[in-house]
Design a protein around this motif. Structure first.
Motif, PDB file in Angstrom:
ATOM      1  N   ILE A 106       0.884  -1.155   0.000  1.00 36.30           N
ATOM      2  CA  ILE A 106       0.000   0.000   0.000  1.00 36.30           C
ATOM      3  C   ILE A 106       0.923   1.206   0.000  1.00 36.30           C
ATOM      4  O   ILE A 106       1.752   1.362   0.901  1.00 36.30           O
ATOM      5  N   PHE A 107       0.831   2.036  -1.042  1.00 33.27           N
ATOM      6  CA  PHE A 107       1.695   3.199  -1.145  1.00 33.27           C
ATOM      7  C   PHE A 107       1.013   4.432  -0.568  1.00 33.27           C
ATOM      8  O   PHE A 107      -0.155   4.693  -0.839  1.00 33.27           O
ATOM      9  N   LEU A 108       1.759   5.191   0.209  1.00 35.61           N
ATOM     10  CA  LEU A 108       1.350   6.501   0.695  1.00 35.61           C
ATOM     11  C   LEU A 108       2.210   7.491  -0.091  1.00 35.61           C
ATOM     12  O   LEU A 108       3.430   7.489   0.042  1.00 35.61           O
ATOM     13  N   ILE A 109       1.577   8.315  -0.919  1.00 36.38           N
ATOM     14  CA  ILE A 109       2.303   9.203  -1.821  1.00 36.38           C
ATOM     15  C   ILE A 109       2.047  10.649  -1.430  1.00 36.38           C
ATOM     16  O   ILE A 109       0.894  11.082  -1.343  1.00 36.38           O
ATOM     17  N   CYS A 110       3.125  11.388  -1.227  1.00 38.58           N
ATOM     18  CA  CYS A 110       3.009  12.786  -0.814  1.00 38.58           C
ATOM     19  C   CYS A 110       2.764  13.672  -2.034  1.00 38.58           C
ATOM     20  O   CYS A 110       3.537  13.647  -2.994  1.00 38.58           O
ATOM     21  N   ASP A 111       1.699  14.457  -1.973  1.00 39.13           N
ATOM     22  CA  ASP A 111       1.393  15.405  -3.050  1.00 39.13           C
ATOM     23  C   ASP A 111       2.336  16.602  -3.028  1.00 39.13           C
ATOM     24  O   ASP A 111       2.422  17.333  -4.009  1.00 39.13           O
ATOM     25  N   VAL A 116      -6.035 -11.861  -8.679  1.00 36.90           N
ATOM     26  CA  VAL A 116      -6.138 -10.450  -8.300  1.00 36.90           C
ATOM     27  C   VAL A 116      -4.832  -9.986  -7.662  1.00 36.90           C
ATOM     28  O   VAL A 116      -4.244 -10.681  -6.845  1.00 36.90           O
ATOM     29  N   ARG A 117      -4.398  -8.802  -8.059  1.00 37.04           N
ATOM     30  CA  ARG A 117      -3.205  -8.175  -7.499  1.00 37.04           C
ATOM     31  C   ARG A 117      -3.587  -6.761  -7.080  1.00 37.04           C
ATOM     32  O   ARG A 117      -3.703  -5.876  -7.911  1.00 37.04           O
ATOM     33  N   PRO A 118      -3.798  -6.553  -5.782  1.00 35.61           N
ATOM     34  CA  PRO A 118      -4.181  -5.212  -5.343  1.00 35.61           C
ATOM     35  C   PRO A 118      -3.095  -4.168  -5.620  1.00 35.61           C
ATOM     36  O   PRO A 118      -1.915  -4.433  -5.429  1.00 35.61           O
ATOM     37  N   VAL A 119      -3.517  -3.037  -6.105  1.00 34.66           N
ATOM     38  CA  VAL A 119      -2.653  -1.873  -6.280  1.00 34.66           C
ATOM     39  C   VAL A 119      -3.339  -0.752  -5.514  1.00 34.66           C
ATOM     40  O   VAL A 119      -4.340  -0.208  -5.964  1.00 34.66           O
ATOM     41  N   VAL A 120      -2.821  -0.454  -4.332  1.00 34.07           N
ATOM     42  CA  VAL A 120      -3.456   0.528  -3.463  1.00 34.07           C
ATOM     43  C   VAL A 120      -2.508   1.706  -3.297  1.00 34.07           C
ATOM     44  O   VAL A 120      -1.357   1.540  -2.880  1.00 34.07           O
ATOM     45  N   GLU A 121      -3.003   2.892  -3.630  1.00 30.49           N
ATOM     46  CA  GLU A 121      -2.219   4.113  -3.497  1.00 30.49           C
ATOM     47  C   GLU A 121      -3.073   5.163  -2.806  1.00 30.49           C
ATOM     48  O   GLU A 121      -4.189   5.432  -3.227  1.00 30.49           O
ATOM     49  N   LEU A 122      -2.543   5.708  -1.742  1.00 31.20           N
ATOM     50  CA  LEU A 122      -3.213   6.778  -1.010  1.00 31.20           C
ATOM     51  C   LEU A 122      -2.389   8.043  -1.157  1.00 31.20           C
ATOM     52  O   LEU A 122      -1.176   8.021  -0.959  1.00 31.20           O
ATOM     53  N   ARG A 123      -3.033   9.127  -1.505  1.00 30.61           N
ATOM     54  CA  ARG A 123      -2.331  10.400  -1.694  1.00 30.61           C
ATOM     55  C   ARG A 123      -2.658  11.331  -0.540  1.00 30.61           C
ATOM     56  O   ARG A 123      -3.758  11.304  -0.007  1.00 30.61           O
ATOM     57  N   GLY A 124      -1.701  12.129  -0.171  1.00 26.26           N
ATOM     58  CA  GLY A 124      -1.862  13.088   0.909  1.00 26.26           C
ATOM     59  C   GLY A 124      -0.568  13.846   1.086  1.00 26.26           C
ATOM     60  O   GLY A 124       0.224  13.963   0.157  1.00 26.26           O
ATOM     61  N   MET A 125      -0.351  14.357   2.282  1.00 27.93           N
ATOM     62  CA  MET A 125       0.859  15.121   2.580  1.00 27.93           C
ATOM     63  C   MET A 125       1.649  14.390   3.662  1.00 27.93           C
ATOM     64  O   MET A 125       1.084  14.007   4.691  1.00 27.93           O
ATOM     65  N   CYS A 126       2.948  14.211   3.429  1.00 30.47           N
ATOM     66  CA  CYS A 126       3.800  13.576   4.429  1.00 30.47           C
ATOM     67  C   CYS A 126       3.973  14.531   5.612  1.00 30.47           C
ATOM     68  O   CYS A 126       3.612  15.722   5.537  1.00 30.47           O
ATOM     69  N   ALA A 127       4.527  14.021   6.689  1.00 22.48           N
ATOM     70  CA  ALA A 127       4.684  14.829   7.910  1.00 22.48           C
ATOM     71  C   ALA A 127       5.565  16.064   7.640  1.00 22.48           C
ATOM     72  O   ALA A 127       5.272  17.152   8.156  1.00 22.48           O
ATOM     73  N   ASP A 128       6.608  15.913   6.827  1.00 19.36           N
ATOM     74  CA  ASP A 128       7.483  17.057   6.539  1.00 19.36           C
ATOM     75  C   ASP A 128       6.736  18.156   5.781  1.00 19.36           C
ATOM     76  O   ASP A 128       6.866  19.336   6.092  1.00 19.36           O
ATOM     77  N   CYS A 129       5.970  17.780   4.778  1.00 19.07           N
ATOM     78  CA  CYS A 129       5.262  18.763   3.949  1.00 19.07           C
ATOM     79  C   CYS A 129       4.044  19.359   4.655  1.00 19.07           C
ATOM     80  O   CYS A 129       3.662  20.495   4.375  1.00 19.07           O
TER      81      CYS A 129
END
Length: 156
Positions: A104-109, A138-151
């Motif tokens: 599960i990816f957490l991606i910083c905008d 099935v191969r889940p591809v989960v990506e969540l976008r938001g802001m990391c703690a630094d940003c």
């Protein structure tokens, strides 16, 4: 257990783990594959095949085609040495190449950094839901976008 904990490699240990995983899969660790992996692992955030081709070209002091890099990156993804961040059309080295999980990816905008977490309970529920709808392999591809703690100002 919902969260999976494992040793994450870095530096030379990461390269050795990646090489071992690829060779265990019956593939060769060629000089070009090594150069592509070094360039990928050296990226601070997910990188495109073009970014990696540019880095390899500089390291080799000769132009390397992005098509060659794409083929190698696809091989790395198939063998769990790298992950593809779908929404960014970019790649990131897998810090635990011997372990198979649906990340599960957490991606910083803000800065573009990608952090991954493994939560087998969550991805398992997604797989079961898909199977319930009649899907297989099935191969889940989960990506969540938001802001990391630094940003977002939450980092110190």
């Amino acid at each position: 257990m919902s969260l999976h904990h494992h040793h994450e490699h870095s530096g030379e240990g990461l390269v050795a783990a990646a090489r071992g995983a690829l060779e265990k899969a019956g593939e060769q660790w060629t000089e070009m594959r090594s150069d592509v992996y070094d360039a990928l692992a050296g990226q601070p955030k997910p990188a495109s095949a073009y970014d990696i081709a540019e880095a390899v070209s500089k390291a080799r002091d000769k132009r390397v085609a992005a098509n060659s890099v794409y083929r190698i990156l696809d091989l790395f993804v198939r063998n769990n040495l790298a992950r593809r961040v779908e929404s960014a059309n970019a790649y990131i080295a897998n810090p635990h190449p011997g372990c198979r999980h649906d990340c599960i990816f957490l991606i910083c905008d803000g800065c573009g950094k990608a952090v991954h977490i493994d939560d087998d309970r969550l991805t398992g529920a997604l797989i079961e839901a898909a199977r319930g709808a009649g899907f297989a392999d099935v191969r889940p591809v989960v990506e969540l976008r938001g802001m990391c703690a630094d940003c977002s100002g939450g980092g110190e």
